[in-house]
Design an enzyme around this catalytic site. Structure first.
Site, PDB file in Angstrom:
ATOM      1  N   LYS A  91       0.833  -1.200   0.000  1.00  0.00           N
ATOM      2  CA  LYS A  91       0.000   0.000   0.000  1.00  0.00           C
ATOM      3  C   LYS A  91       0.872   1.256   0.000  1.00  0.00           C
ATOM      4  O   LYS A  91       0.806   2.064  -0.904  1.00  0.00           O
ATOM      5  CB  LYS A  91      -0.946   0.006   1.202  1.00  0.00           C
ATOM      6  CG  LYS A  91      -2.155  -0.901   1.055  1.00  0.00           C
ATOM      7  CD  LYS A  91      -3.125  -0.697   2.209  1.00  0.00           C
ATOM      8  CE  LYS A  91      -4.383  -1.523   2.028  1.00  0.00           C
ATOM      9  NZ  LYS A  91      -5.320  -1.337   3.174  1.00  0.00           N
TER      10      LYS A  91
ATOM     11  N   GLU B  70       3.660   8.509   4.036  1.00  0.00           N
ATOM     12  CA  GLU B  70       2.971   9.666   4.603  1.00  0.00           C
ATOM     13  C   GLU B  70       2.021   9.346   5.742  1.00  0.00           C
ATOM     14  O   GLU B  70       1.676  10.229   6.533  1.00  0.00           O
ATOM     15  CB  GLU B  70       2.228  10.406   3.481  1.00  0.00           C
ATOM     16  CG  GLU B  70       3.186  11.117   2.551  1.00  0.00           C
ATOM     17  CD  GLU B  70       2.614  11.387   1.162  1.00  0.00           C
ATOM     18  OE1 GLU B  70       2.307  12.549   0.884  1.00  0.00           O
ATOM     19  OE2 GLU B  70       2.499  10.439   0.371  1.00  0.00           O
TER      20      GLU B  70
END
Length: 712
Positions: free
Chosen positions: A666, A670
């Protein structure tokens, strides 16, 4: 894990095991060279001259005296610089920021606008001449102040629709047993990564070569080709080692001015931003003014949700910081409204900065959720879990996976949340008030088309070539592990080469999509190469190369909401005498897909959490209303968290492979910063009993009663 006889990996593979960086030795010994330290013969140096007024026109640039100074070769400005094209849409689907298209007219739209480039034989000569250059302006009145009620605000799309709405918000709020209606603000924040922006441009046999520090070589290649009306094949951009990017290292004034000077002088020219120039030219996170309205029934289930966010942009370029986008993923309600608005001011252009939208937006929405939990008398974790949506609140699409509940379960157990006294202001150690807080986090898990080349060499090794960028995240190492598993060999037999636009188009290092996008392309190429080798193909001396393109595979994906999720926990101590806030411990548990390299992934997650502490307590760029410039635009005046501010921080994850990704990735770049500031702010409330809705939570604000002038 490998067998002793063949050197091939077992079925388990190496993805998911800890590996030190493959380039680590080069970095610690100095063998790895960055853009500003690579030698070139006959190299000249450019020094940017920035405007000292916030708005107006250039009346005169007195170049005569400067051109006579030792070593000075040229002074480029709007009267003599090459013309460039800005009427195009770039790789990211947005037009270029005119700040990069330097010296095209006499307008000055903000303080720190590039007005000239002085080129000389040494950096010292260029700097001395640049500081001696006299520029006369016709100054005009300016407006640099963002206010929540600014009359010129308007809806801004950015990289998502400006507004979404369903249901009757007024009716939903009126029918709610509990309502939160509050405003939250975040200040201007800056990337200011360790390595400044640097670029060297030269012409070699009719081809433009740029050695740069950027987040995507094919991105910068395409922008420069369009701007200077060149075929992309006539431009090569290389960026092998990058000392941090965080969203700011795209096309900037230093690359364009270096190309201009190299074109005029027909010799290599290097332009490096100073630390102070980065505060004007490298972009920043816009301040935001956000309003959140929540309405819930007696059990804390949301009936109405509104999240509105306002940010500033420059008068020459629109950039939207989509703070309200968080609510479109995290929480649903029958009445649901979100809006991202923007106002043009006489300030530099903001840009992407780690978790754009999500970082400031999560502070507002997660603080408001905490306030709602207090009013409902419901535990903050329970309130969030009661409002878990079954599908995308705005899109209606199914989630590829949503393991937020697992993050909260694991985090609450490890943090000791069950022992928490929910009453604020009751825990004390001497003059310190203690509190704990939590917040949820999400960040999109996307992928973009990329190409890769994988070569089976005659000596039994494999070479991977891809236009990836390792901005300090460990991408080289992660891709080495991915390639090794895809080829079914040990990592020692794989060499990964990155950072060269000649390797073909690929996704930039941004949006937490880099490793996922590059790994997809590498996996496709490696699979095809293995099939060819299985047919008994003889490997010639030059090797066998397969090129992949992931466009078709990505286009075939079903439409889903794809995100990483996380649960942040913080414990703070607040000094009642000084107002100082200390984060004593912090824990983040994340559902971020399959973790390729736990060593560097944990580094990324902890780094994001540290940045969240910095965002909550320290970071704040302040502009002088008279000049339009920043007070203290350097790392002495702009405060960030240091070692003394960071104690016990732990990041971990739950099992969460993406079933639609060939590796299960994934993204972790961040998600670590999202929700971190809110967790700290919620802990400060729990310690003191007073809400702080304006970041950063400075000591003077802590000592000021809620609603006082200092807290505004």
């Amino acid at each position: 894990m490998t067998t002793a006889t063949t050197g091939r990996t077992t079925a388990k593979g190496v993805v998911g095991t800890a590996h030190t960086r493959v380039e680590g030795r080069d970095k610690v010994t100095g063998a790895a060279r960055y853009a500003g330290e690579i030698p070139f013969a006959d190299l000249a140096h450019g020094w940017l001259v920035l405007s000292t007024v916030a708005r107006g026109r250039i009346r005169e640039i007195d170049t005569d005296a400067v051109l006579g100074m030792p070593g000075v070769l040229a002074v480029l400005h709007h009267g003599n610089a090459p013309r460039v094209d800005t009427d195009y849409v770039g790789m990211l689907g947005i037009p270029p920021d005119p700040t990069a298209a330097v010296f095209q007219n006499d307008r000055v739209p903000h303080a720190g606008w590039p007005v000239a480039l002085v080129v000389a034989g040494t950096p010292e000569q260029a700097r001395e001449a640049a500081e001696a250059l006299v520029v006369t302006y016709d100054a005009e009145p300016h407006d640099i102040t963002l206010t929540a009620d600014h009359p010129d605000a308007y809806p801004g799309d950015g990289h998502m629709p400006a507004e979404t709405e369903k249901g009757d918000l007024a009716a939903g709020l009126a029918a709610s047993a509990f309502v939160v209606d509050e405003e939250y603000t975040t200040p201007e924040e800056h990337h200011s990564m360790m390595e400044p922006h640097a670029a060297t441009a030269l012409w070699d046999g009719g081809r433009l070569e740029v050695v740069d520090s950027n987040q995507g070589t094919t991105w910068v290649q395409g922008e420069l080709a369009k701007m200077f009306s060149l075929d992309e094949s006539s431009v090569r951009v290389r960026s092998e080692h990058i000392g941090g990017g965080f969203g700011s290292k795209g096309l900037r004034a230093h690359q364009v001015s270096a190309v201009m000077a190299a074109t005029v002088l027909q010799r290599p020219v290097r332009v490096v931003m100073t630390r102070r120039q980065m505060f004007s030219l490298a972009g920043y996170r816009s301040p935001t003014a956000q309003r959140v309205r929540l309405g819930a029934d007696a059990d804390g289930r949301l009936r109405a949700l509104e999240h509105r966010s306002l940010n500033q942009t420059s008068t020459v370029y629109e950039f939207v910081e989509p703070g309200a986008g968080v609510a479109r993923v995290m929480y649903d309600a029958d009445a649901h409204r979100t809006a991202n608005h923007v106002v043009r001011l006489d300030v530099p252009s903001p840009t992407f900065m780690r978790a754009p939208g999500e970082a400031p937006g999560s502070f507002a929405i997660e603080s408001a959720l905490d306030e709602l939990a207090e009013r409902c008398g419901v535990d903050p974790i329970d309130l969030r879990l009661r409002n878990e949506p079954e599908a995308g609140p705005v899109s209606g699409l199914p989630f590829s996976s949503r393991n937020l509940a697992a993050c909260f379960d694991e985090g609450a157990r490890r943090f000791g949340w069950a022992e928490r006294d929910p009453r604020p202001g009751v825990r004390r150690e001497g003059r310190w008030l203690l509190g704990t807080g939590t917040a949820a986090a999400s960040f999109g898990a996307g992928a973009a088309p990329s190409t890769a080349l994988v070569t089976a060499e005659a000596d039994g090794t494999f070479t991977v070539r891809i236009s990836a960028a390792d901005i300090g995240t460990g991408a080289r190492t992660a891709l080495t592990l991915v390639a090794a598993d895809a080829l079914e060999v040990t990592p020692e037999r794989v060499r990964v080469r990155i950072g060269d636009s000649d390797f073909g188009p690929a996704m930039i290092a941004g949006g937490s999509m880099g490793t996922r996008s590059w790994a997809w392309a590498i996996t496709i190429a490696a699979g095809e190469l293995r099939e060819r080798l299985a047919l008994g193909t003889n490997i010639p001396p030059e090797g066998i190369t397969v090129r992949s393109d992931s466009t078709e595979a990505l286009g075939a994906l079903a439409q889903k909401e794809r995100h990483s999720f996380g649960a942040q926990f913080a414990e703070v101590a607040v000094d009642t005498a000084t107002g100082e806030v200390r984060v004593r411990r912090m824990l983040g548990i994340f559902a971020a897909g399959r973790i390729v390299n736990p060593l560097t992934a944990r580094n990324q997650l902890v780094g994001g959490m540290v940045w969240g502490i910095s965002m909550a307590l320290h970071e704040e760029a302040v502009r002088d209303r008279a000049s339009g410039g920043l007070y203290g635009p350097d790392l002495a005046g702009y405060h960030v968290a240091t070692h003394a501010d960071i104690t016990d921080i732990e990041a971990d994850w739950v099992d969460d492979p993406d079933p639609d990704d060939p590796v299960g990735i994934k993204g972790v770049g961040e998600i670590g910063i999202v929700g971190a500031a809110a967790a700290v702010a919620n802990a400060v409330w729990h310690a003191t009993g007073v809400r702080r809705r304006n970041l950063p939570i400075r000591p003077d604000r802590v000592l000021t009663p809620a609603g006082g002038a200092v807290d505004a």
